[in-house]
Design a protein around this motif. Structure first.
Motif, mmCIF file in Angstrom:
data_model
loop_
_atom_site.group_PDB
_atom_site.id
_atom_site.type_symbol
_atom_site.label_atom_id
_atom_site.label_comp_id
_atom_site.label_asym_id
_atom_site.label_seq_id
_atom_site.Cartn_x
_atom_site.Cartn_y
_atom_site.Cartn_z
ATOM 1 N N TRP A 88 0.834 -1.209 0.000
ATOM 2 C CA TRP A 88 0.000 0.000 0.000
ATOM 3 C C TRP A 88 0.862 1.250 0.000
ATOM 4 O O TRP A 88 0.536 2.246 -0.662
ATOM 5 C CB TRP A 88 -0.944 -0.009 1.216
ATOM 6 N N LEU A 89 1.975 1.187 0.733
ATOM 7 C CA LEU A 89 2.907 2.314 0.748
ATOM 8 C C LEU A 89 3.491 2.544 -0.644
ATOM 9 O O LEU A 89 3.593 3.690 -1.103
ATOM 10 C CB LEU A 89 4.038 2.037 1.748
ATOM 11 N N ALA A 90 3.857 1.464 -1.333
ATOM 12 C CA ALA A 90 4.408 1.576 -2.686
ATOM 13 C C ALA A 90 3.368 2.134 -3.656
ATOM 14 O O ALA A 90 3.682 2.965 -4.523
ATOM 15 C CB ALA A 90 4.897 0.209 -3.167
ATOM 16 N N LEU A 91 2.118 1.687 -3.512
ATOM 17 C CA LEU A 91 1.042 2.194 -4.372
ATOM 18 C C LEU A 91 0.847 3.687 -4.150
ATOM 19 O O LEU A 91 0.739 4.470 -5.102
ATOM 20 C CB LEU A 91 -0.256 1.437 -4.066
ATOM 21 N N GLY A 92 0.816 4.099 -2.882
ATOM 22 C CA GLY A 92 0.664 5.515 -2.553
ATOM 23 C C GLY A 92 1.845 6.336 -3.019
ATOM 24 O O GLY A 92 1.687 7.484 -3.454
ATOM 25 N N ALA A 93 3.049 5.753 -2.938
ATOM 26 C CA ALA A 93 4.255 6.457 -3.384
ATOM 27 C C ALA A 93 4.202 6.734 -4.882
ATOM 28 O O ALA A 93 4.606 7.805 -5.342
ATOM 29 C CB ALA A 93 5.494 5.641 -3.043
ATOM 30 N N GLY A 94 3.683 5.769 -5.642
ATOM 31 C CA GLY A 94 3.542 5.982 -7.085
ATOM 32 C C GLY A 94 2.574 7.104 -7.403
ATOM 33 O O GLY A 94 2.840 7.956 -8.257
ATOM 34 N N THR A 95 1.450 7.115 -6.698
ATOM 35 C CA THR A 95 0.464 8.184 -6.895
ATOM 36 C C THR A 95 1.030 9.531 -6.480
ATOM 37 O O THR A 95 0.834 10.548 -7.159
ATOM 38 C CB THR A 95 -0.813 7.873 -6.081
ATOM 39 N N LEU A 96 1.747 9.552 -5.358
ATOM 40 C CA LEU A 96 2.366 10.787 -4.870
ATOM 41 C C LEU A 96 3.376 11.322 -5.882
ATOM 42 O O LEU A 96 3.470 12.532 -6.088
ATOM 43 C CB LEU A 96 3.053 10.531 -3.529
ATOM 44 N N SER A 97 4.124 10.422 -6.525
ATOM 45 C CA SER A 97 5.100 10.837 -7.537
ATOM 46 C C SER A 97 4.417 11.551 -8.694
ATOM 47 O O SER A 97 4.902 12.568 -9.192
ATOM 48 C CB SER A 97 5.865 9.618 -8.065
ATOM 49 N N PHE A 98 3.270 11.023 -9.113
ATOM 50 C CA PHE A 98 2.554 11.663 -10.223
ATOM 51 C C PHE A 98 1.971 13.015 -9.809
ATOM 52 O O PHE A 98 1.964 13.968 -10.598
ATOM 53 C CB PHE A 98 1.432 10.757 -10.724
ATOM 54 N N LEU A 99 1.470 13.095 -8.578
ATOM 55 C CA LEU A 99 0.827 14.329 -8.109
ATOM 56 C C LEU A 99 1.818 15.379 -7.634
ATOM 57 O O LEU A 99 1.418 16.453 -7.199
ATOM 58 C CB LEU A 99 -0.149 14.006 -6.967
ATOM 59 N N SER A 100 3.108 15.082 -7.720
ATOM 60 C CA SER A 100 4.131 16.014 -7.239
ATOM 61 C C SER A 100 4.183 17.272 -8.102
ATOM 62 O O SER A 100 3.812 17.251 -9.282
ATOM 63 C CB SER A 100 5.498 15.326 -7.244
ATOM 64 N N PRO A 101 4.667 18.380 -7.542
ATOM 65 C CA PRO A 101 4.719 19.652 -8.281
ATOM 66 C C PRO A 101 5.643 19.627 -9.505
ATOM 67 O O PRO A 101 5.540 20.505 -10.352
ATOM 68 C CB PRO A 101 5.257 20.642 -7.225
ATOM 69 N N CYS A 102 6.549 18.643 -9.578
ATOM 70 C CA CYS A 102 7.429 18.599 -10.744
ATOM 71 C C CYS A 102 6.929 17.626 -11.806
ATOM 72 O O CYS A 102 7.600 17.403 -12.817
ATOM 73 C CB CYS A 102 8.856 18.232 -10.321
ATOM 74 N N THR A 103 5.763 17.020 -11.595
ATOM 75 C CA THR A 103 5.189 16.121 -12.601
ATOM 76 C C THR A 103 3.804 16.579 -13.045
ATOM 77 O O THR A 103 3.547 16.738 -14.237
ATOM 78 C CB THR A 103 5.095 14.687 -12.044
ATOM 79 N N LEU A 104 2.906 16.778 -12.090
ATOM 80 C CA LEU A 104 1.519 17.111 -12.412
ATOM 81 C C LEU A 104 1.370 18.355 -13.285
ATOM 82 O O LEU A 104 0.629 18.317 -14.281
ATOM 83 C CB LEU A 104 0.708 17.254 -11.125
#
Length: 247
Positions: free
Chosen positions: A10-26
């Motif tokens: 679950w942590l890995a799944l959330g980390a992937g989502t967080l990476s996409f929603l980060s200010p340098c990606t989204l």
């Protein structure tokens, strides 16, 4: 699968989502989508044609394929390295690597939350294409170029997943694949709802701070060895609730 692995997934799944929603990606997502499809952002937002939707889906899938090739290869490589290290160390190697992983995640969590700065991680090493390679294969290469970069937001988060993969080699590849799935889910959703990125960008900094805080807590639990204890408590709670409902 043990309870610790369940929580880590679950942590890995959330980390992937967080990476996409980060200010340098989204904020760059509309530009990336426009680049790989050859369509303007207005065309993507305005068109409801099945032909256009199919084109978006194909390019999005191939981009994620390119990202996956790099991320999963790194995850498998680190898992093999972790397995080799465990073979060299004594029977306490698992605890040692777990504490190293926990400490690293704490540091990366503080970085993601913006509480510490690290110039080496602030340098962007993403490949820049002056012109997109032709066709669908070109989209795969763009995805690989994106994943091969080391941006200020994605780098620390994915590095944490790699460290976890190294500390638990048997599950390393699974954690990395789960991370990619977490990244892919919002990517596909926002491909068809591009207008939603505007309000998400507004809250991306807050999302990162919350995500960084969660990383610090998980790192502390991993470092102190309390993650297994909490996992077992949660597992017993879920099992008791399930059996009580059956009764």
């Amino acid at each position: 699968m043990n309870p610790v692995a369940d929580i880590t997934l679950w942590l890995a799944l959330g980390a992937g989502t967080l990476s996409f929603l980060s200010p340098c990606t989204l904020p760059l997502f509309p530009a990336y989508l426009s680049y790989i499809t050859g369509m303007t952002v207005k065309e993507i937002q305005g068109s409801q044609e099945i032909k256009v939707r199919r084109k978006l889906l194909i390019h999005a899938s191939l981009f994620i394929l390119g990202v996956s090739l790099i991320f999963i290869s790194l995850g498998v490589g680190v898992s093999l390295l972790g397995q080799w290290v465990q073979g060299l160390l004594s029977g306490q190697s698992g605890v040692f690597l777990q504490r190293i992983a926990g400490l690293f995640i704490i540091i990366m969590g503080l970085f993601v939350a913006g509480l510490i700065q690290w110039k080496g991680l602030m340098k962007e090493r993403r490949f820049h294409f002056t012109k997109k390679p032709v066709g669908y294969i070109g989209t795969v290469f763009v995805g690989m170029g994106f994943a091969a970069g080391w941006t200020p937001c994605i780098g620390p988060i994915f590095a944490s997943i790699l460290v976890i993969a190294g500390s638990d080699p048997t599950m390393g590849a699974v954690y990395t694949i789960t991370y990619v799935i977490g990244f892919a889910i919002p990517f596909f959703l926002l491909t068809f709802f591009l207008g939603s990125t505007k309000w998400l960008v507004t809250y991306s900094q807050k999302i990162m701070k919350i995500g960084g805080g969660i990383m610090v807590v998980m790192g502390l639990l991993l470092f102190t060895g309390q993650l297994a204890r909490i996992s077992n408590i949660l597992l017993r709670f879920v099992q008791d609730s399930w059996f009580s409902n059956l009764g």
